[in-house]
Scaffold this motif. Structure first.
Motif, short mmCIF file in Angstrom:
data_model
loop_
_atom_site.label_atom_id
_atom_site.label_comp_id
_atom_site.label_asym_id
_atom_site.label_seq_id
_atom_site.Cartn_x
_atom_site.Cartn_y
_atom_site.Cartn_z
N GLU A 58 0.84 -1.21 0.00
CA GLU A 58 0.00 0.00 0.00
C GLU A 58 0.87 1.25 0.00
N SER A 59 1.91 1.26 0.82
CA SER A 59 2.82 2.41 0.86
C SER A 59 3.55 2.56 -0.46
N TYR A 60 3.94 1.44 -1.05
CA TYR A 60 4.64 1.49 -2.33
C TYR A 60 3.76 2.14 -3.40
N ARG A 61 2.49 1.75 -3.42
CA ARG A 61 1.58 2.33 -4.42
C ARG A 61 1.38 3.82 -4.18
N LEU A 62 1.34 4.23 -2.90
CA LEU A 62 1.21 5.65 -2.60
C LEU A 62 2.46 6.42 -3.05
N THR A 63 3.63 5.75 -3.02
CA THR A 63 4.86 6.39 -3.47
C THR A 63 4.75 6.83 -4.92
N TYR A 64 4.06 6.04 -5.72
CA TYR A 64 3.98 6.30 -7.16
C TYR A 64 2.59 6.75 -7.59
N THR A 65 1.85 7.35 -6.66
CA THR A 65 0.50 7.83 -6.99
C THR A 65 0.55 9.06 -7.90
N GLU A 66 1.40 10.02 -7.54
CA GLU A 66 1.46 11.28 -8.29
C GLU A 66 2.22 11.09 -9.60
N SER A 67 1.87 11.89 -10.60
CA SER A 67 2.51 11.82 -11.91
C SER A 67 3.31 13.08 -12.19
N ILE A 68 4.27 12.96 -13.08
CA ILE A 68 5.02 14.12 -13.56
C ILE A 68 4.49 14.50 -14.93
N ASN A 69 4.18 15.76 -15.11
CA ASN A 69 3.59 16.23 -16.37
C ASN A 69 4.66 16.74 -17.33
N PRO A 70 4.41 16.63 -18.64
CA PRO A 70 5.36 17.15 -19.64
C PRO A 70 5.51 18.66 -19.53
N ILE A 71 6.63 19.16 -20.02
CA ILE A 71 6.91 20.60 -20.04
C ILE A 71 6.96 21.04 -21.49
N PRO A 72 6.04 21.86 -21.95
CA PRO A 72 6.03 22.27 -23.36
C PRO A 72 7.10 23.30 -23.67
N ASN A 73 7.41 23.41 -24.95
CA ASN A 73 8.30 24.46 -25.47
C ASN A 73 9.68 24.47 -24.82
N VAL A 74 10.21 23.29 -24.56
CA VAL A 74 11.54 23.24 -23.96
C VAL A 74 12.59 23.69 -24.96
N GLU A 75 12.47 23.23 -26.23
CA GLU A 75 13.48 23.56 -27.23
C GLU A 75 13.33 24.98 -27.76
N LYS A 76 12.08 25.45 -27.92
CA LYS A 76 11.85 26.78 -28.47
C LYS A 76 10.83 27.51 -27.61
N PRO A 77 11.22 27.98 -26.44
CA PRO A 77 10.28 28.63 -25.54
C PRO A 77 9.83 29.98 -26.07
N GLU A 78 8.59 30.31 -25.77
CA GLU A 78 8.05 31.63 -26.13
C GLU A 78 8.17 32.51 -24.89
#
Length: 770
Positions: free
Chosen positions: A670-690
């Motif tokens: 249960e604790s292990y699953r809680l460790t990986y509950t949250e997700s990391i979201n992509p970051i747009p425009n890394v190569e060519k930021p506005e």
């Protein structure tokens, strides 16, 4: 010098066959004819005479030949300079074979043995003599390419002939890249690139008469040749237009000159698409491909520089990436709320350090053991730098990335800053155990920042290295092996009496070694004395997989490197979340296996009640005391691992209770699953930021120190290491030399040189440790 002729022996009506042993080609059958040939013979005249002899159309003839010693590769003759080149190649050779094929007949690749005999012929040239003053054209594409250093060239024909002859395909597509007057281009850079390729395809060199932002004028480099081109901006537009062009050459294609140059950008453009598909495209492979496809010989340095240009074209500038950091940090925190991303610069606005900890990592760490491993690794980027990282151990004893930073160099001040940011990100009052190298200035920073809220465990691997380095003296291989073995045993010893016994064993070998051990602060590395909980994790480089990721992407600009690492952590979290959804055990699989192993050991034990919650457990000659209420056993295995030891398991089963009630919550599924509950979201425009005006006003320049020559030493993988055996002289039995370099002369000893102690990389963990 008088022109000397050669005799061309022509044969028709035969066929090609392939040698099954080595794949070489040979021609059989047909009728033979003789033709005169010299270095002044024009290709059109040679073709016309061949056409009259074999009743072919001259325009339909395709002429090829083998290079000396190569019976597998056919070289094409398509212009006068090719014919001269063939003669020059074989001026010191008695014979050369030239194959002539009618174009209207489908010609198979040279490795096909059933080439039609009726439409092919062979010309055998006996090179009696060729004037020695005839210049040798080395290649058709690039005449002495220079990329900071001279580049050797090879004949155009050296590449393999097939239906998709790469060199001919490149030359063909570039022959018409410039069509003449009124041709338009979007920029001057585009025009210059086209001009460069056009000159390669037509085999001549040129030089600029005018070359600025308004106009470009170029002429053939050969004196007296009328070839010219002039381009300028088309009125009222941004287009570049060719206004004048004289396409005629009187230099017969221009003999190869050493002054011809190919820019690094040109080679970069050639390899750019392949680099996009294969980011790990190695310089040696680049050099090999360029030689095969274009006949250009690059050395390693030139190929590496060309790769740098191509990579910058694909990924953006290293310098620009530093200036994108303000935008990048803000974007991380906007797309991943709860994350911490920050950077700082020096007084001259040059980059100093960058820190990031994603919200998913921060949230997940609170479900892991309060144990963090601090380590660093050098970066192989244009401006070098060092990556500092904090990793944790999840419930299945896998690494879990918590935070990392890129700094200009590894210093005590940068570690202090990193730990300050880390504490701010974690925002926890729970006591954390840190495991790290003791030599990096981390100790004082931990005391200053975390105070009594943390424990500091020294990396055992680093200690073993320092032990061997600091001790001066002569020890045999076996003595050194036993000394380090006892040192590791002392570290893993669960009881103080066992630790002292191991220390006494070291003292018996060397008083100096014993004194070193006592001065090395055993309270920071010995299980029997250490106050924190490190769960038998004794080294700091726990997250080797994470550092492997870093080594794969450390050549990228800083923002892209961080984003690739973010993507890998994102995938790791998703994959482990998916895997754990299938688990059916209360403990994670790894911990369940450990518990079952301890349970198997407990079956022969006898349990007796001593006092309320205290039990006496007998197994053979040993007697251990278990306090079930305080999760304590005299063997210390329960306290060190977080799982009931075999003695505690015997008591728990005797009481009829569940083992899982006495396991650390950190090991629960249960604790292990809680460790990986949250997700990391992509970051747009890394190569060519506005970037906004605010961001553009923030200028961050690269750190002033660039990467030194050579590749930095990579962190070695964690392994069971051994001490290398030292040389021992068979004459005097001394250490550090052999009999050939023995310091004893005729049995009389002279001053013996100091015998260096070999570096100890570590040693195997004592049997039974986890």
């Amino acid at each position: 010098m008088a022109t000397k002729k050669i005799i061309a022996i022509c044969q028709s009506g035969g066929e090609f066959e392939t040698n099954k042993d080595d794949g070489s080609l040979f021609y059989t059958g047909g009728e033979a004819y003789a033709l005169d040939l010299d270095h002044k013979t024009q290709l059109k005249d040679f073709k016309r005479e061949l056409a009259e002899t074999f009743q072919f159309r001259a325009a339909a003839l395709s002429i090829k030949y083998f290079l000396p010693g190569n019976r597998k590769t056919l070289i094409t003759i398509s212009k006068d300079k090719d014919l001269k080149r063939m003669v020059n190649f074989f001026k010191d050779t008695d014979q050369v074979e030239v194959f002539v094929v009618a174009e209207e007949v489908d010609v198979a690749a040279p490795n096909v043995s059933n080439m039609p005999a009726s439409r092919s012929s062979r010309t055998t040239v006996s090179a009696a003599a060729v004037p020695s003053d005839v210049p040798v054209d080395v290649m058709q594409t690039d005449d002495a390419i220079v990329l900071d250093e001279p580049i050797e060239t090879t004949p155009l024909g050296a590449c393999s002939f097939s239906n998709e002859d790469r060199h001919r395909r490149a030359a063909t597509q570039w022959e018409n890249i410039i069509t003449g007057v009124d041709q338009r281009f979007n920029t001057f850079a585009e025009f210059r690139e086209a001009l460069h390729k056009y000159s390669i395809a037509h085999g001549f060199t040129y030089k600029y008469k005018k070359n600025d932002s308004h106009r470009v004028t170029a002429k053939c480099k050969t004196e007296g040749c009328p070839w010219r081109i002039y381009a300028s901006r088309l009125a009222t537009t941004q287009l570049i237009c060719i206004k004048k062009m004289n396409p005629e050459h009187t230099c017969e294609g221009a003999t190869v000159k050493a002054g011809y140059r190919a820019t690094r950008g040109w080679i970069g453009n050639i390899i750019k698409e392949k680099l996009k598909v294969s980011p790990n495209y190695k310089p040696k492979d680049i050099a090999s491909d360029i030689k095969r496809e274009y006949g250009i010989q690059l050395n390693y340095t030139q190929a590496w520089r060309a790769k740098e240009i191509a990579r910058e074209q694909l990924q953006g500038s290293y310098k620009e990436a530093y200036s994108q950091l303000p935008f990048f940090c803000q974007n991380i925190m906007e797309t991943n709320p709860g994350s911490l991303a920050t950077f700082s610069t020096k007084e001259d606005s040059s980059f100093r350090r960058f820190f990031v900890s994603f919200h998913a990592s921060i949230s997940g760490f609170h479900q892991c053991r309060p144990l963090l491993f601090l380590d660093s690794t050098l970066l192989y980027s244009k401006y070098q730098g060092t990556l500092l990282a904090a990793t944790a151990a999840d419930g299945n004893d896998d690494f879990f990335p918590v935070a990392f930073a890129v700094v200009d160099e590894e210093t005590e001040d940068n570690w202090n800053w990193f730990l300050t940011e880390l504490k701010s990100a974690l925002s926890t009052s729970e006591q954390i155990t840190f495991v790290s190298d003791f030599q990096k200035g981390i100790k004082n920073s931990l005391i200053e920042i975390f105070g009594n809220e943390c424990y500091h465990g020294y990396c055992l691997r680093s200690l073993a290295e320092k032990l061997n380095k600091d001790l001066k003296g002569q020890f045999s291989h076996d003595a050194r092996r036993l000394m380090v073995q006892d040192f590791y045993a002392a570290a893993y010893a669960p009881k103080i009496e066992v630790f002292e016994r191991c220390a006494e064993n070291i003292k018996a070998i060397s008083i100096e070694a014993y004194d070193w051990v006592i001065r090395s602060e055993p309270e920071h590395w010995a299980n029997a004395i250490f106050g924190g909980a490190r769960y038998n994790h004794m080294t700091s480089n726990f997250g080797q997989q994470f550092y492997g990721w870093v080594s794969e992407v450390d050549e990228l600009p800083i923002t892209q490197m961080v984003d690739v690492l973010r993507g890998k952590i994102m995938e790791l979290i998703y994959r482990r979340r998916l895997e754990s959804s299938q688990w059916v055990t209360r403990l994670t699989p790894f911990m369940e296996d450990k518990l079952q192993l301890e349970m198997s050991k407990s079956r022969s034990f006898q349990v007796a009640l001593a006092h309320t919650s205290t039990f006496e457990v007998r197994g053979g000659e040993s007697v251990d005391i278990v306090d079930i209420d305080h999760w304590d056993c005299s063997c210390k295995g329960w306290q060190l691992s977080g799982l009931p030891c075999c003695h505690a398991i015997a008591v728990i089963l005797c009481l009829g209770r569940s083992l899982y009630e006495y396991c650390s919550r950190f090991f629960m599924t249960e604790s292990y699953r809680l460790t990986y509950t949250e997700s990391i979201n992509p970051i747009p425009n890394v190569e060519k930021p506005e970037r906004s005006e605010l961001h553009e006003a923030t200028i961050v320049t690269p750190p002033p120190t660039k990467r030194p020559p050579g590749r930095p030493k990579l962190k070695s993988a964690e392994s069971a290491d051994v001490i290398k055996r030292q040389l021992q002289c068979s004459k005097c039995k001394g250490l550090g030399h052999n009999k050939k370099t023995c310091y004893r002369v005729n049995g009389v000893g002279v001053e013996e040189p100091e015998t260096p102690i070999l570096t100890v990389l570590g040693t195997e963990e004592p049997e039974g440790s986890s």
